[in-house]
Write a protein that holds these residues in place. Structure first.
Motif, short mmCIF file in Angstrom:
data_model
loop_
_atom_site.label_atom_id
_atom_site.label_comp_id
_atom_site.label_asym_id
_atom_site.label_seq_id
_atom_site.Cartn_x
_atom_site.Cartn_y
_atom_site.Cartn_z
N ALA A 256 40.59 34.82 38.96
CA ALA A 256 40.19 36.21 38.80
C ALA A 256 38.95 36.53 39.60
O ALA A 256 38.52 37.68 39.65
CB ALA A 256 39.97 36.50 37.32
N GLY A 257 38.34 35.54 40.23
CA GLY A 257 37.13 35.79 41.02
C GLY A 257 35.94 36.16 40.17
O GLY A 257 35.09 36.96 40.58
N VAL A 258 35.83 35.61 38.97
CA VAL A 258 34.72 35.93 38.07
C VAL A 258 33.46 35.21 38.56
O VAL A 258 33.50 34.01 38.82
CB VAL A 258 35.06 35.49 36.62
N PRO A 259 32.33 35.94 38.71
CA PRO A 259 31.09 35.29 39.17
C PRO A 259 30.44 34.48 38.06
O PRO A 259 29.33 34.77 37.62
CB PRO A 259 30.22 36.48 39.59
N ILE A 260 31.14 33.46 37.64
CA ILE A 260 30.67 32.65 36.52
C ILE A 260 29.42 31.86 36.92
O ILE A 260 29.31 31.42 38.07
CB ILE A 260 31.80 31.70 36.04
N ARG B 262 38.47 31.23 38.11
CA ARG B 262 38.51 31.13 39.57
C ARG B 262 39.55 32.08 40.17
O ARG B 262 39.30 32.74 41.16
CB ARG B 262 38.80 29.68 39.99
N GLN C 179 26.66 35.09 36.92
CA GLN C 179 25.55 35.13 37.87
C GLN C 179 25.47 36.48 38.58
O GLN C 179 24.61 36.70 39.44
CB GLN C 179 25.65 34.00 38.88
N ASN D 85 33.00 35.76 45.40
CA ASN D 85 33.26 36.07 44.01
C ASN D 85 33.43 37.58 43.85
O ASN D 85 32.49 38.31 43.63
CB ASN D 85 32.08 35.61 43.15
N THR D 86 34.63 38.05 44.04
CA THR D 86 34.90 39.45 43.80
C THR D 86 36.02 39.51 42.78
O THR D 86 37.05 38.87 42.95
CB THR D 86 35.38 40.15 45.10
N LEU D 87 35.80 40.26 41.73
CA LEU D 87 36.81 40.34 40.68
C LEU D 87 38.13 40.78 41.25
O LEU D 87 38.20 41.77 41.99
CB LEU D 87 36.38 41.35 39.61
N PHE E 123 26.89 28.54 36.57
CA PHE E 123 27.11 27.12 36.32
C PHE E 123 25.84 26.47 35.79
O PHE E 123 24.74 26.92 36.09
CB PHE E 123 27.54 26.40 37.61
N VAL F 116 29.07 42.47 35.91
CA VAL F 116 30.40 43.06 36.13
C VAL F 116 30.66 44.08 35.05
O VAL F 116 29.98 44.11 34.02
CB VAL F 116 31.52 41.98 36.07
#
Lengths: 258, 648
Positions: free
Chosen positions: A47-51, A45, A85, B642-644, A53, A88
């Protein structure tokens, strides 16, 4: 408490899988697997990772771990896989996650998982450990290792979830030797320090470095005066030559031309 | 003099103890500074296990406030479990901080935050492990100033022998003022040693230094008077009030532990103080007046706190969160902001009315539903008037039924047992209430699949409350009532099956009562209990009632008093109470009147909505109520995306 209504819409699908190698170093080797898992979810969260779910009312982030080193044992070779999702750049993700975790929990590599390449777990059947025994004379360790190797079976005891179990710690060990030099700088200074190089196959029940240490005590009465410091150096597939193949190698292979 | 880390020695012990990660530090938000580059150094202790202590807001706030000062260093230390304590003693490893593993004895101040009196024995363990003399009188110039804060410091008399000083009230500004006094004293070359430093602290008139006060007793054991034993310290010591919470938006960088702790959330205090006037509630009495944090500051803190920490839960804390003047807009604004995320929002400490269900609905918009807890506190209408908890049975049933018909399947109801004037009937009414809740709930929800949990705590009379004069009920009576209640709940098998029942037995409450309203003579009991191995008294598996009883019986007769004298005895109006020289702002005459009102079941309204009822705090502390509405709305500043976040 399960309310009647399910969330509207589903979770976004997984479009990319990444595999990571990470380390547990220094004081943070006392992080348990559960502790790491919580810290990692928070790091995703931060790091803003588009994980991605899982579906359902309490969605869980898509993370799967390969066998984790025991609490108190350092490691240079822990592995996990995450489902995303959005796509990257693996190196960008590695840097973002590494910065989001405490120093000592270090993300070392990230690669894109190749489709159809099998799971991480399928690529791991052995671990390479280094055992530092401060204040133990290398010659004494040498003698204990020799006795261990010569024994056909070394029975040790350990508390498992099923209760106290006795099992053989010898068969699973494919290499055990006292080495002169460690690959990493040891923090034990001045005093003698025996270093044992150890390769153990994954068996059930698992034979862990402390079981081998119990075995050395059983066969040769080796009693380290202070707790040994153990580090996992590598894990992967054991070849016939006794080498360990990095589980990420298969993902790194360049795609076939065409 | 530089100070080195004890980690190399500690590291040898960690493989032999349970949950070693709690002693390692390395949390996000932790600060390690160069020792020699700082002038004033604080060790902050929450005297309980790491898993309880780490989330403590008070410690986190002061840690951050202090570390923001360039020449100040603050580190944290927690109670170590008995397994590590034994190894540390065996191997000579001293009490350490988790940040840089420095020995606590090397710091200028050891600041302890006492949320509960049950941490007193853990303080003695820490002092002992640190190599700091247990008695203030035995400490030298090289020992830290042992400073108590937190709610229990409003009566620090039972630990007066062990601490050097205590601060009452809000800490944000107090720690900086104390830092300034120590800095100046050190810069001047420490004139007059430790005594002079304590004197300078005492002269602020808001730091209590017990050694400068003498307590005289009457032949019957009561206190005759507490007076300064030197001319230059004040007769009364006043509490601190931080007035503008928007100016102190802490924690900005919350500590995020690796170890599992009791709360894993970003907590933001939305207001401080409470004037609901529940007569048992020490927190509500000693933190007056109400001071709100504005909706916009709260929104900003939540946003930054979540980004920094990676927490997925937000707690909007206060003593009665639904009472914030802009709580509706705050909840809908936050719900909007985090609608498409997996962040859950929770509002603990809610009151019993339907408005709460609206708020809870709002907060669970993204599907994340936290439990609903209501606290009627007393089982009968009569006892609720005694404690000034203005909730009718109809209110409660209506509220809970609304919850069930809106999809909640479980609610928790919180009560107390052992309240002043309480009878068996008052407690048994809890069962009737629970039965009615289930009956009405089943009807409203159209299903039998609903539950409620009845949770009961023991009442402990606290200093600076209208019940400070009240006698405690005996543990046997409490336990008998709790047993009776259980039978009553299960008297209807169908309803009883849907009701969970949780309670604490009466014995620990009696000891908490001894420590809460004790005077300096109780210090001998604490010391004796600790010597016999008492530790972690807040934990049922470590608490030993027998050890407390035994120790009290050994040391108190010398003073002509006993455990009952401190706990089950009712005080007279004119009795000098051990904390009378410590000024919480509350007028003692008003407290007495409120105690009398409680006995006649007369209810007192909230001064936020009705005229001032003269509790005394605002005029004596030169403070005032600070509430909104500000009229501002919580606008999503930047969408959550959601931006790295890649470091540069």
């Amino acid at each position: 408490m399960a309310p009647k209504n399910q969330p509207v819409g589903g979770q976004a699908p997984v479009v990319q899988r990444l595999r990571l190698r990470y380390a547990k170093r220094g004081p943070l080797r006392f992080t348990s697997h559960r502790d790491f898992a919580r810290a990692f979810e928070r790091a995703l969260r931060r790091a803003g990772v588009p994980i991605a779910f899982s579906q359902g009312f309490t969605p869980h982030p898509k993370i799967s771990y390969a066998s984790a080193a025991p609490t108190g044992v350092g490691s240079e070779a822990e592995y996990l896989e995450i489902g995303l999702q959005a796509e990257v750049d693996p190196e960008m993700l590695r840097r973002a996650l590494d910065a989001a975790l405490s120093p000592g929990l270090d993300v070392l590599e990230a690669v894109i998982a190749r489709e159809g390449g099998g799971s991480l777990a399928d690529r791991i059947d052995a671990s390479h450990w280094r055992l530092e025994l401060p204040q133990v004379d290398p010659a004494e360790a040498e003698a204990a290792v020799k006795a261990f190797q010569e024994a056909g079976e070394v029975l040790v005891e350990r508390m498992t979830k099923q209760g106290r179990r006795t099992f053989d710690a010898r068969q699973a060990v494919t290499r055990i030797a006292v080495t002169q030099q460690s690959d990493l700088p040891s923090e034990a200074d001045g005093a003698p320090c025996a270093i044992i190089d150890l390769v153990v196959r994954q068996v059930t029940p698992a034979v862990r470095p402390d079981d081998v240490l119990s075995g050395l005590r059983a066969v040769a009465g080796l009693e380290p005066p202070v707790p040994p410091r153990v580090t996992r150096l590598a894990q992967g597939m054991l070849t016939a030559q006794g080498e360990i193949v990095d589980p990420l190698d298969a993902d790194r292979e360049p795609a076939l031309p065409g | 003099m530089s100070v080195s880390s004890v980690f190399p020695q500690l590291e040898q012990l960690l493989p032999r103890v349970s949950k070693p990660i709690q002693y390692v530090g390395g949390e996000l938000g932790a600060v390690v500074k160069d020792w020699d580059a700082t002038t004033v150094r604080w060790a902050l202790m929450y005297p309980d296990a790491y898993e309880v202590g780490l989330p403590n807001q008070g410690v986190q706030i002061l840690y951050e406030v202090l570390n923001e000062q360039p020449d100040v260093l603050a580190e944290r230390t927690y109670a170590v479990w008995p397994d590590l304590e034994a190894l540390m003693k065996e191997h000579g490893v001293p009490q350490f901080t988790v940040d840089a593993h420095r020995p606590v004895k090397a710091f200028d101040v050891l600041g302890l935050s006492f949320a509960t009196e049950l941490g007193y024995t853990n303080m003695l363990s820490a002092l002992d492990l640190a190599g700091i003399p247990l008695d203030s009188a035995d400490r030298g110039d090289d020992d830290p100033i042992v400073l108590a804060g937190g709610h229990a410091s409003f009566n620090p008399e039972p630990i007066a022998d062990f601490i050097d000083a205590a601060v009452l009230g809000d800490g944000e500004e107090a720690v900086l003022e104390i830092t300034g006094i120590i800095r100046e004293w050190k810069d001047e070359g420490r004139p007059g040693g430790r005594d002079e430093l304590l004197l300078r602290l005492a002269r602020t008139e808001s730091i209590y230094v017990p050694r400068f006060y003498d307590v005289d007793y009457l032949p019957d054991g009561r206190i005759q008077r507490v007076v300064p034993n030197r001319p230059d310290v004040p007769f009364r010591v006043a509490k601190r009030t931080t007035m503008d919470l928007d100016a102190w938006p802490y924690p900005k960088k919350p500590l995020v532990p690796l170890a599992e702790t009791v709360h894993e959330r970003y907590a933001v205090e939305i207001f401080r103080g409470c004037t609901r006037g529940c007569r048992f509630c020490q927190a509500g009495m000693i933190t007056r007046p109400v001071r709100e944090r504005s909706i916009t500051t709260v929104g900003q803190m939540v946003k930054e706190g979540l980004e920094f920490s990676g927490f997925s839960e937000v707690g909007l804390l206060s003593l009665s969160s639904a009472d914030h003047s802009e709580i509706g807009d705050m909840c809908s604004g936050l719900a909007e902001q985090y609608a498409d995320t997996n962040v859950s929002l929770s509002l603990p400490s809610t009151r019993v009315d339907a408005f709460n269900i609206d708020l809870a609905q709002e907060l669970s918009r993204n599907g994340r539903r936290t439990g609903l807890t209501f606290a009627p506190e007393g089982g009968s209408e009569r006892i609720r008037k005694v404690i000034n908890k203005m909730v009718t049975k109809e209110d409660l049933i209506r509220t809970v039924v609304t919850a069930y018909s809106n999809g909640w399947r479980q609610v928790k109801l919180y009560f107390m047992c052992g309240l002043p004037t309480e009878t068996d009937e008052d407690v048994l009414e809890i069962a009737q209430m629970a039965h009615e809740v289930i009956r009405a709930g089943r009807e409203a929800a159209g299903t039998k699949d609903i539950r409620c949990t009845v949770s009961i705590g023991g009442f402990v009379p606290k200093p600076h409350t209208p019940f400070q004069w009240a006698p405690m009920e005996r543990p046997e009576v409490i336990d008998a009532r709790l047993k009776m209640l259980k039978q009553e709940i299960n008297s209807d098998r169908s309803l009883g099956r849907a009701i969970g029942y949780r309670y604490h037995d009466g014995e620990p409450s009696l000891i908490e009562g001894l420590l809460s309203r004790g005077d300096r003579r109780v210090g001998a009991v604490i010391r004796r209990v600790w010597e016999k191995g008492g530790r972690f008294d807040g934990w049922s598996e470590h608490f030993s009632y027998a050890r407390w009883i035994e120790s009290a019986a050994e040391v108190l007769p010398e003073y002509g008093v006993d455990l009952d004298w401190f706990t089950t005895r009712e005080r007279e109006q004119l009795e000098v109470l051990p904390w009378d020289h410590l000024d919480s702002g509350l007028d003692k005459d008003w407290l007495w009147q409120d105690w009398q009102d409680s006995l006649t079941e007369y209810e007192q309204d909230d001064c936020r909505w009705t005229p001032c009822f003269d509790c005394g705090v605002c005029p004596s502390m030169d403070t005032e109520i600070q509430i909104g509405p500000t009229g501002k709305k919580l606008l999503p500043l930047t969408p959550v995306t959601n931006t790295l976040r890649v470091p540069v």
